[in-house]
Design a protein around this motif. Structure first.
Motif, short mmCIF file in Angstrom:
data_model
loop_
_atom_site.label_atom_id
_atom_site.label_comp_id
_atom_site.label_asym_id
_atom_site.label_seq_id
_atom_site.Cartn_x
_atom_site.Cartn_y
_atom_site.Cartn_z
N ALA A 264 4.11 -2.65 17.16
CA ALA A 264 3.51 -3.86 16.88
C ALA A 264 3.16 -4.52 18.45
CB ALA A 264 4.70 -4.87 16.27
N ILE A 265 3.87 -4.35 19.54
CA ILE A 265 3.28 -5.13 20.70
C ILE A 265 2.04 -4.17 21.11
CG2 ILE A 265 3.94 -4.90 23.10
CD1 ILE A 265 5.88 -6.69 21.95
N ILE B 255 1.05 7.30 12.49
CA ILE B 255 1.33 6.79 10.91
C ILE B 255 2.70 6.40 10.76
CG2 ILE B 255 -0.52 8.38 9.98
CD1 ILE B 255 1.59 10.44 9.41
N ALA B 256 2.87 5.66 9.90
CA ALA B 256 4.24 5.32 9.58
C ALA B 256 5.03 6.21 8.67
CB ALA B 256 4.46 3.90 8.90
N GLY B 257 6.05 6.94 9.24
CA GLY B 257 6.84 7.99 8.69
C GLY B 257 7.62 7.51 7.48
N ASP C 81 6.81 -5.91 5.42
CA ASP C 81 5.99 -6.82 6.04
C ASP C 81 5.19 -6.48 7.35
OD1 ASP C 81 4.77 -9.28 7.11
OD2 ASP C 81 6.31 -10.61 6.63
N VAL C 82 6.06 -5.86 8.15
CA VAL C 82 5.53 -5.33 9.35
C VAL C 82 4.31 -4.33 9.15
CG1 VAL C 82 5.88 -4.35 11.83
CG2 VAL C 82 7.53 -6.00 10.73
N LEU C 83 4.69 -3.50 8.45
CA LEU C 83 3.68 -2.28 8.14
C LEU C 83 2.39 -2.88 7.59
CD1 LEU C 83 6.11 0.77 6.92
CD2 LEU C 83 5.21 0.18 9.26
N LYS D 55 -0.36 0.03 7.83
CA LYS D 55 0.24 1.40 7.65
C LYS D 55 0.84 1.37 6.38
CE LYS D 55 -0.84 2.50 11.84
NZ LYS D 55 -2.06 3.49 12.25
N ILE D 56 0.44 2.70 5.79
CA ILE D 56 1.04 3.04 4.30
C ILE D 56 2.27 4.22 4.80
CG2 ILE D 56 1.11 3.78 2.11
CD1 ILE D 56 -2.01 2.84 2.31
N PRO D 57 3.44 3.74 4.57
CA PRO D 57 4.56 4.95 4.97
C PRO D 57 4.37 6.19 4.22
CG PRO D 57 5.45 2.93 3.70
CD PRO D 57 4.02 2.47 3.97
N LEU D 58 4.80 7.05 4.63
CA LEU D 58 4.90 8.46 3.95
C LEU D 58 5.97 8.21 2.99
CD1 LEU D 58 3.80 11.46 6.26
CD2 LEU D 58 2.31 10.47 4.67
#
Length: 342
Positions: A261-262, A275-277, A287-289, A294-297
């Motif tokens: 995020a930084i 990608i978001a694992g 909220d962060v994703l 990013k859509i988590p796997l």
């Protein structure tokens, strides 16, 4: 005329400005092969996209021969405020558990054929309490980011990053609150299992840190050095190095995503190679994703950290690439292809 010496953060900003983009020719080559594979178009859903994503950042036909999980471990002065259910001594004990092969991440990596490295970021020397002072000065923050960049020196073609550090969900919550605003309570979760009183202390610590540093939080790198930790700085460096070296990267959970995020706050394209694992059960990870696009796997209700969700996702990415590379084409299998569209 005398030249003005550049500040350490200027070097980081310059590197971010030089980030390469995706290789569209490699993506199109993946799509062309995909149209010939023995399956209906789109039949493998996001697995097809994952093969494209790996190709885009490797800049070639996708392959995964040296996948690596890197876990960065740090400690935090804010733990003395009772923001964690576990004491700081657990940091050293968990590092020893990693070395002995006894942690969850060890089992995942062994089962999925992933390399594993853990980096001790002065685990016995906590950063300063963020309620009272900046966690790090600018020079040490940049040095820690550089250490994270150097962690890729051994070579890898798929990187998963994770963390370990008692109290670092407090640190992550403070970073998110600084970047995105809103009540501290929205960003604070129970971490390793805080009771109600512990949760109140944790929220109060985040509120106190935001108040202490409120005049310096417009610059994301200042947010990192004032509210962050060494593991988060090192992960930010690893993410940046992976981009510069064209290595696709998988983010782990709530704390790891704070480092991402930084970088995203500095440049919105800084995470295109990531990608978001998984979706963590901790705090406001969803909220962060969403803010990061990013859509988590995976969504398994995990909040362990130590790269566990990213490592499991790496197994899926490996499968996606193996399918793309090894699946028979219609011609090879003697299967009639699709009729041309009318």
């Amino acid at each position: 005329m005398t030249e003005t010496a550049s500040a350490p953060f200027d070097d980081i900003r310059r590197l971010i400005a030089t980030m390469p983009g995706p290789d569209e020719d490699a993506v199109e080559a993946v799509r062309a092969r995909d149209r010939q594979l023995t399956k209906p178009a789109g039949g493998l859903g996001r697995l097809e996209w994952l093969a494209e994503w790996v190709a885009a950042w490797q800049g070639k036909s996708p392959s995964i021969d040296r996948p690596m999980v890197c876990v960065f471990a740090g400690s935090h002065g804010v733990v003395a405020r009772g923001v964690s259910a576990f004491p700081s001594e657990v940091n050293r004990q968990m590092l020893e558990n990693f070395s002995a092969g006894g942690a969850a991440i060890n089992q995942i990596c062994a089962d999925l054929g992933l390399g594993f490295k853990v980096f001790d970021l002065a685990i016995d020397m906590p950063t300063r309490d963020i309620v009272e002072d900046a966690a790090m000065d600018e020079k040490s923050c940049v040095a820690t980011m550089a250490f994270g960049m150097e962690s890729l020196a051994g070579g890898t073609d798929l990187l998963a990053v994770g963390e370990m550090g008692i109290g670092n969900t407090t640190i992550a919550a403070a970073i998110y609150a600084a970047l995105y605003g809103g009540d501290a309570a929205h960003w604070v979760g129970r971490g390793t299992g805080l009771d109600d009183e512990g949760l109140k202390r944790k929220i109060a610590a985040v509120e106190g840190a935001l108040d202490r540093h409120r005049d310096h939080l417009k610059d994301p790198l200042e947010v990192l050095r004032r509210l962050g930790g060494r593991e988060i700085a090192a992960i930010a460096g690893a993410i940046l190095a992976a981009r510069l070296q064209r290595i696709p990267l998988i983010l782990d959970g709530y704390v790891t995503t704070a480092a991402a995020a930084i970088l995203h706050a500095i440049h919105p394209a800084a995470l295109d190679h990531c990608i978001a694992g998984h979706l963590s059960a901790e705090g406001a990870h969803q909220d962060v994703l969403q803010r990061l696009g990013k859509i988590p796997l995976l969504a398994l209700g995990m909040r362990l950290g130590e790269g566990s969700g990213a490592a499991l996702a790496a197994g899926i990415v490996k499968s996606a690439v193996a399918i793309h590379r090894n699946m028979a084409t219609f011609d090879q299998a003697g299967v009639s292809g699709r009729l041309p569209q009318a």
